[in-house]
Structures are given as C-alpha cells and as structure tokens.
Design an enzyme around this catalytic site. Structure first.
Site, PDB file in Angstrom:
ATOM      1  N   HIS A  59       5.582   0.077  -7.207  1.00  0.00           N
ATOM      2  CA  HIS A  59       5.328  -0.482  -5.652  1.00  0.00           C
ATOM      3  C   HIS A  59       3.753  -0.272  -5.772  1.00  0.00           C
ATOM      4  O   HIS A  59       3.102  -1.298  -5.198  1.00  0.00           O
ATOM      5  CB  HIS A  59       5.999   0.065  -4.621  1.00  0.00           C
ATOM      6  CG  HIS A  59       5.642  -0.150  -3.235  1.00  0.00           C
ATOM      7  ND1 HIS A  59       6.072  -0.890  -2.466  1.00  0.00           N
ATOM      8  CD2 HIS A  59       4.309   0.381  -2.677  1.00  0.00           C
ATOM      9  CE1 HIS A  59       5.340  -1.169  -1.214  1.00  0.00           C
ATOM     10  NE2 HIS A  59       4.184  -0.444  -1.520  1.00  0.00           N
ATOM     11  N   GLU A  60       3.347   0.772  -6.004  1.00  0.00           N
ATOM     12  CA  GLU A  60       1.825   1.064  -5.734  1.00  0.00           C
ATOM     13  C   GLU A  60       0.933   0.291  -6.882  1.00  0.00           C
ATOM     14  O   GLU A  60      -0.196  -0.220  -6.559  1.00  0.00           O
ATOM     15  CB  GLU A  60       1.474   2.721  -5.852  1.00  0.00           C
ATOM     16  CG  GLU A  60       2.437   3.534  -4.905  1.00  0.00           C
ATOM     17  CD  GLU A  60       1.733   2.880  -3.381  1.00  0.00           C
ATOM     18  OE1 GLU A  60       0.633   2.605  -3.194  1.00  0.00           O
ATOM     19  OE2 GLU A  60       2.544   3.015  -2.307  1.00  0.00           O
ATOM     20  N   HIS A  63       0.076  -3.086  -5.535  1.00  0.00           N
ATOM     21  CA  HIS A  63      -1.160  -3.010  -4.789  1.00  0.00           C
ATOM     22  C   HIS A  63      -2.250  -2.902  -5.618  1.00  0.00           C
ATOM     23  O   HIS A  63      -3.207  -3.742  -5.474  1.00  0.00           O
ATOM     24  CB  HIS A  63      -1.179  -1.955  -3.873  1.00  0.00           C
ATOM     25  CG  HIS A  63      -0.065  -2.006  -2.655  1.00  0.00           C
ATOM     26  ND1 HIS A  63      -0.028  -3.013  -1.840  1.00  0.00           N
ATOM     27  CD2 HIS A  63       0.747  -0.886  -2.429  1.00  0.00           C
ATOM     28  CE1 HIS A  63       0.892  -2.501  -0.995  1.00  0.00           C
ATOM     29  NE2 HIS A  63       1.532  -1.502  -1.164  1.00  0.00           N
ATOM     30  N   ASP A 162       2.475  -1.311   5.017  1.00  0.00           N
ATOM     31  CA  ASP A 162       2.084  -2.512   4.380  1.00  0.00           C
ATOM     32  C   ASP A 162       1.934  -3.678   5.248  1.00  0.00           C
ATOM     33  O   ASP A 162       0.978  -4.489   5.508  1.00  0.00           O
ATOM     34  CB  ASP A 162       2.468  -3.023   2.926  1.00  0.00           C
ATOM     35  CG  ASP A 162       2.459  -1.935   1.795  1.00  0.00           C
ATOM     36  OD1 ASP A 162       1.494  -1.221   1.813  1.00  0.00           O
ATOM     37  OD2 ASP A 162       3.403  -1.898   1.201  1.00  0.00           O
TER      38      ASP A 162
END
Length: 391
Positions: A59-60, A63, A162
């Site tokens: 997930h990170e 980003h 987010d």
C-alpha cells in the site's frame, strides 16, 4: 530511524520496522496461543498479521512509486502497529498530483483483494465474510476481506487517511490550498466526533482510538496548511536568523559548552575558512560530552551531512524538507559563505506575525465587502488570495 529496524529496500526506498511493531507480533502470537492452546494456531494467526503488513508495505509503495512518477522522492517507509507511513520529501502543490498519489495506496489494496478473490474462485475457497471469524482456517479469504476493509477505511474523507487527501485535492481545484485543507479537516473532525459518540454508546475502544487518531490528524494537517499558506511565496531570507554564534573546526567541545551557556543558541554551524562543514546540535553536544573528552574537536561530532539552503530559496519548500528530515536548523549559504540560520522557531514566529497582520487587515474590511476584497499584499510583498486565514 534510531528506534526502527531496517529490513530491506524496494526501488531504493528503505523499509523499516518500528520497535513497537515487534511487540505487536509477540502480542498476537500470545493471544492466539492462549485462546487455542495450540502452537500451530498461534503461528497461523501471527502469519496472517505478517501477511497484512506485507499488504501495508505494498500500500505504501503504491503511494511512493506514484509520487516518484511526479518527481517526488520518498525517504523511507516505516511500519507501526497502527499501519505504515511513507515519508515523502514534500507534498506536490498541484492538486491532481496529490490526488493520484493519495489513491495509489488504496488502489493497491483493491488489486490485492481482487487477485485473492480470483484465486479463491479458482481453488473453490470461500468468499464469505464469515472467514474472518476463523482466520486461521481461511487465511486467504481473511486477507482478501482485510484488504477490502483497508481500501474502504483509507478512503474515508478524513485526515490522516488517504481519503482526506483526496478530498483536499479535489477542493483545491477550486479553492486555495489552505481553505481546501481547512474544509477537509473540518469534515474529518466531524467524522471523528461521530466515531467517538458511537464508540462511547457501544463502549468500543477501537472506535474511540480511531476517533482520537482522526481528530488529531485533522488538527495536524490544518496546522501544516497554515504554515504552507503563510510561507508560500516567501524567500528564506525573510525568516532567517542573522545574529548567531558559530564554531570553527579547531574549537573543542569545551568551547561549544561555553557558547551554549553564553547565549540562547542551541545549534552551531561549524566553519572552515568561512565554509560550513557541519552543524553541531545541542543534543549532539550533550551526547558527545558523555562519550568524549572536553578537548575533542567539534568537527569530529558535528553533523557533516546537514543540508544547506540559499537566501532566495522558497521558504515553504525548505520548511517541508526540514519537517521531512526532522531538522530544526538549516544553515543559509550565499556564494559559499554562511549568511544566516533558518530555524523552525523563527519560521513559527514569522507565521505568528503574518497571521496577526492578516487578522488586522481583515478587521479593516467591512463585513459586506469581504467576499469582494481584492488581492492584498502580504508582509513579504507577495500577493495572496482573499481567503480567510486558517485558525
């Protein structure tokens, strides 16, 4: 990163585990073992948690890699018990860039959930949410639903999730950055109050924790937006300190102690022939005194990797770098020579002065003319919009 363990890197981005994460893994293992009295069940439960945090890393990275496409580097990714944190060098000023960076993480969770659902369909596994009641027996199904929940939860329109950044980016397409952030923060704080009320009525400590987490996160974002609003368009020279103490490479720790006690300075540039070769911070000085003799040259213990900036550099960009690097003082260099110091304290003072002047200028405008007020001059001479200041 002193309290974190580096476990590897992906695409040049360091991956770290905060020490509290290890406590979480141990606690999960103990919980499952006590509940089942089975070592296999405990290992299975711990494995599921580790699987979840692999998904958090992905997930990170969603980003971070999206940010890289827009020229925004990521310093590191750190895993905490409550999730992950990608430390971007800065938040892009273009709203749509922030929008795509923000949705990059939840999009990864959606892809993982769909991929696991496809595997379960092919293998004949269950897709029912009841799999979460027995995660040890339905690990893939549990992981699928956890990713779905992570995607939905992260898209809630509340900072620091987010979804709060997505909302801010969309609002910033029509409003200025500070006003968009304040509106998004207000929405987030409203959701936090709602979570808190539900948590109290149902006595759900998880919801109470989430409410506190969201409320504080919204406050922090609002504060950062205020800093950005009052520093945007301002050069570093407007906020830098021009009277300060320095040390030379030949000075000792004893000389540094004298300089520390003689004035109010906490950080000292270390110079060699007028050129900055390091920065000795108070914390480093105190630590060095307990490990070295007082006749040790300051050049041996000063931070040689401190970054410098120019007097004409944009203050908002330098301020973001200072926060990203946890740096409270930055030497200001012009033509290779030290001309000032930029400190977080002085940036804060500039913001307070600017805010007071903004408030005074607003008080002089008739109430019925506020919406039609023209562009006004900030103390630095740069034009700013007529939006009210962030409280």
């Amino acid at each position: 990163m002193k309290r974190s363990l580096r476990v590897g890197s992906v695409a040049g981005i360091g991956i770290f585990l905060h020490w509290t994460f290890l406590l979480l893994v141990a606690a999960i293992f103990a919980y499952y073992y006590v509940q089942s009295q089975s070592l296999g069940a405990a290992l299975s439960g711990m494995g599921l948690i580790l699987g979840v945090f692999v998904c958090v890393i992905l997930h990170e990275l969603g980003h971070a890699l999206t940010a890289r496409r827009f020229g925004v580097p990521t310093r590191s990714i750190t895993l905490y018990p409550i999730g992950g944190l990608a430390r971007l060098e800065r938040i892009p000023s273009e709203p749509m860039k922030e929008f795509w960076i923000a949705i990059g993480g939840p999009a990864v969770n959606v892809v993982i959930a769909f991929a696991l659902a496809l595997v379960l369909l092919v293998t004949g596994g269950t897709l029912a949410p009841v799999a979460l009641e027995a995660p040890g027996s339905h690990a893939l199904a549990s992981l699928m639903w956890i990713n779905a929940v992570l995607a939905v939860f992260n898209m809630l329109p509340a900072f620091p999730m987010d979804g709060g950044r997505v909302l801010r980016a969309l609002l910033a397409l029509r409003w200025d950055y500070a006003q968009a952030t304040q509106t998004a923060a207000n929405v987030g704080q409203g959701m936090a109050v709602l979570f808190g009320l539900i948590g109290i009525m149902t006595w759900n400590p998880v919801l109470l924790f989430i409410a506190l987490f969201v409320y504080v996160g919204a406050q922090q974002e609002s504060k950062q937006a205020m800093y950005r609003a009052f520093t945007e368009g301002t050069p570093v020279r407007e906020a830098m300190v021009t009277r300060f103490a320095t040390l030379t490479v030949d000075d000792t720790l004893d000389d540094a102690v004298d300089a520390l006690l003689a004035g109010t300075d906490h950080d000292f540039p270390v110079l060699e022939a007028g050129t900055v070769v390091g920065l000795l911070r108070r914390k480093q000085l105190i630590q060095a005194l307990s490990e070295h003799g007082r006749d040790t040259p300051v050049a041996e213990v000063a931070d040689a990797d401190c970054f410098t900036t120019a007097p004409s550099a944009p203050l908002d960009e330098v301020f973001q770098q200072m926060n990203a690097r946890s740096c409270s003082t930055v030497p200001v260099v012009d033509g290779g020579q030290l001309v000032g110091l930029l400190t977080l304290e002085n940036v804060g003072e500039l913001i307070m002065v600017s805010s007071a002047l903004e408030t005074r200028s607003h008080s002089r405008v008739p109430r019925d003319q506020l919406s039609e007020a023209p562009l006004r001059e900030r103390p630095d001479g740069a034009a700013s919009s007529g939006a009210p200041p962030v409280p």
